[in-house]
Design a protein around this motif. Structure first.
Motif, PDB file in Angstrom:
ATOM      1  N   LEU A  46      33.699  40.961  80.789  1.00 18.12           N
ATOM      2  CA  LEU A  46      34.284  40.484  79.533  1.00 18.12           C
ATOM      3  C   LEU A  46      33.978  41.441  78.395  1.00 18.12           C
ATOM      4  CD1 LEU A  46      33.365  36.692  79.668  1.00 18.12           C
ATOM      5  CD2 LEU A  46      35.564  37.739  80.179  1.00 18.12           C
ATOM      6  N   PRO A  47      34.895  41.545  77.448  1.00 15.81           N
ATOM      7  CA  PRO A  47      34.587  42.315  76.243  1.00 15.81           C
ATOM      8  C   PRO A  47      33.549  41.545  75.434  1.00 15.81           C
ATOM      9  CG  PRO A  47      36.668  41.170  75.977  1.00 15.81           C
ATOM     10  CD  PRO A  47      36.218  40.932  77.391  1.00 15.81           C
ATOM     11  N   PRO A  48      32.899  42.215  74.496  1.00 16.72           N
ATOM     12  CA  PRO A  48      31.921  41.495  73.672  1.00 16.72           C
ATOM     13  C   PRO A  48      32.597  40.458  72.793  1.00 16.72           C
ATOM     14  CG  PRO A  48      32.289  43.699  72.814  1.00 16.72           C
ATOM     15  CD  PRO A  48      33.037  43.609  74.113  1.00 16.72           C
ATOM     16  N   GLU A  49      31.861  39.429  72.455  1.00 12.55           N
ATOM     17  CA  GLU A  49      32.373  38.411  71.523  1.00 12.55           C
ATOM     18  C   GLU A  49      32.534  39.071  70.163  1.00 12.55           C
ATOM     19  OE1 GLU A  49      34.017  35.154  70.352  1.00 12.55           O
ATOM     20  OE2 GLU A  49      32.958  34.937  72.246  1.00 12.55           O
ATOM     21  N   PRO A  50      33.755  39.109  69.639  1.00 16.43           N
ATOM     22  CA  PRO A  50      33.936  39.781  68.349  1.00 16.43           C
ATOM     23  C   PRO A  50      33.389  38.953  67.191  1.00 16.43           C
ATOM     24  CG  PRO A  50      36.005  38.824  69.096  1.00 16.43           C
ATOM     25  CD  PRO A  50      34.999  38.604  70.198  1.00 16.43           C
ATOM     26  N   ASP A  51      32.984  39.643  66.157  1.00 15.92           N
ATOM     27  CA  ASP A  51      32.561  38.986  64.928  1.00 15.92           C
ATOM     28  C   ASP A  51      33.791  38.265  64.377  1.00 15.92           C
ATOM     29  OD1 ASP A  51      32.214  38.436  62.163  1.00 15.92           O
ATOM     30  OD2 ASP A  51      30.721  40.023  61.992  1.00 15.92           O
ATOM     31  N   PRO A  52      33.748  36.929  64.239  1.00 12.13           N
ATOM     32  CA  PRO A  52      34.927  36.177  63.780  1.00 12.13           C
ATOM     33  C   PRO A  52      35.482  36.673  62.439  1.00 12.13           C
ATOM     34  CG  PRO A  52      33.231  34.667  64.523  1.00 12.13           C
ATOM     35  CD  PRO A  52      32.631  36.043  64.515  1.00 12.13           C
ATOM     36  N   LYS A  53      34.599  37.076  61.541  1.00  8.52           N
ATOM     37  CA  LYS A  53      35.056  37.537  60.228  1.00  8.52           C
ATOM     38  C   LYS A  53      35.910  38.800  60.373  1.00  8.52           C
ATOM     39  CE  LYS A  53      33.460  38.524  55.581  1.00  8.52           C
ATOM     40  NZ  LYS A  53      32.328  38.580  54.679  1.00  8.52           N
ATOM     41  N   ILE A  54      35.462  39.725  61.200  1.00 13.81           N
ATOM     42  CA  ILE A  54      36.215  40.970  61.414  1.00 13.81           C
ATOM     43  C   ILE A  54      37.461  40.683  62.251  1.00 13.81           C
ATOM     44  CG2 ILE A  54      36.143  43.265  62.467  1.00 13.81           C
ATOM     45  CD1 ILE A  54      33.088  43.244  61.841  1.00 13.81           C
ATOM     46  N   ASN A  55      37.293  39.902  63.314  1.00 11.10           N
ATOM     47  CA  ASN A  55      38.398  39.581  64.221  1.00 11.10           C
ATOM     48  C   ASN A  55      39.543  38.868  63.506  1.00 11.10           C
ATOM     49  OD1 ASN A  55      39.500  39.484  66.963  1.00 11.10           O
ATOM     50  ND2 ASN A  55      39.089  37.291  66.876  1.00 11.10           N
ATOM     51  N   ASN A  56      39.185  37.988  62.605  1.00 12.03           N
ATOM     52  CA  ASN A  56      40.203  37.198  61.915  1.00 12.03           C
ATOM     53  C   ASN A  56      40.664  37.810  60.596  1.00 12.03           C
ATOM     54  OD1 ASN A  56      40.123  35.337  63.980  1.00 12.03           O
ATOM     55  ND2 ASN A  56      38.564  34.092  62.985  1.00 12.03           N
TER      56      ASN A  56
END
Length: 174
Positions: free
Chosen positions: A26-36
């Motif tokens: 799996l890819p790393p869990e992205p930072d929600p703030k950056i991802n969104n």
């Protein structure tokens, strides 16, 4: 001191990537703030599916028949086109609908003629849409896509033809 910081960062990064489900890293869990902060979010492995969605797919369907993951990943790649070009809805409609037709084949038609129960719960629908179009900008792009489809008639293929809409090798399941 700098060397220690680099080693720690390397350790943290390698641990993030070490999560594997059914042989898939799996890819790393992205930072929600950056991802969104962007419409398309983060796709660190460049497979066409946003990292948070890919992680959700693999974790949600890890104990189900593997076709769940293939269909959901196909939908993730197709839905990206909705975010990229909602105004081209009529051009991309067949790509966006293809995973639904593929799922229909394996959920209804394929199960009628074999002993394998491929899909016991619906893959695509409201739950998947809520994960994929999870912020207002993504949801607005989806609504814009839907508006551009409005007023036309779209034919749905027979369930027996749905397998032709899968973008992965289906022979491994039959």
């Amino acid at each position: 001191m700098k060397k220690f910081g680099f080693t720690l960062l390397l350790l943290l990064t390698s641990n993030i990537y070490s999560e594997t489900i059914n042989g898939h890293t799996l890819p790393p869990e992205p930072d929600p703030k950056i991802n969104n902060s962007t419409l398309l979010g983060i796709d660190s492995n460049n497979n066409g599916v946003r990292d948070d969605v890919e992680r959700w797919i693999y974790k949600t369907y890890k104990d189900k028949h593997p076709i769940h993951i293939d269909i959901a990943m196909q939908a993730g790649r197709a839905y990206k086109k909705v975010l990229e070009t909602p105004k081209r809805a009529k051009e991309i409609h067949n790509i966006v609908s293809a995973p639904v037709y593929c799922e229909g084949y394996f959920r209804v038609f394929a199960d009628m003629f074999g002993d394998t129960k491929y899909i016991q719960q619906k893959i695509l629908g409201t739950s998947f849409d809520n994960i994929y179009f999870n912020i207002s900008e993504r949801n607005n792009a989806y609504l814009q896509y839907q508006q551009h489809l409005s007023g036309d008639i779209y034919l749905v293929p027979r369930p027996s033809k749905g397998k032709n809409f899968c973008d992965f090798n289906t022979s491994k399941y039959e």
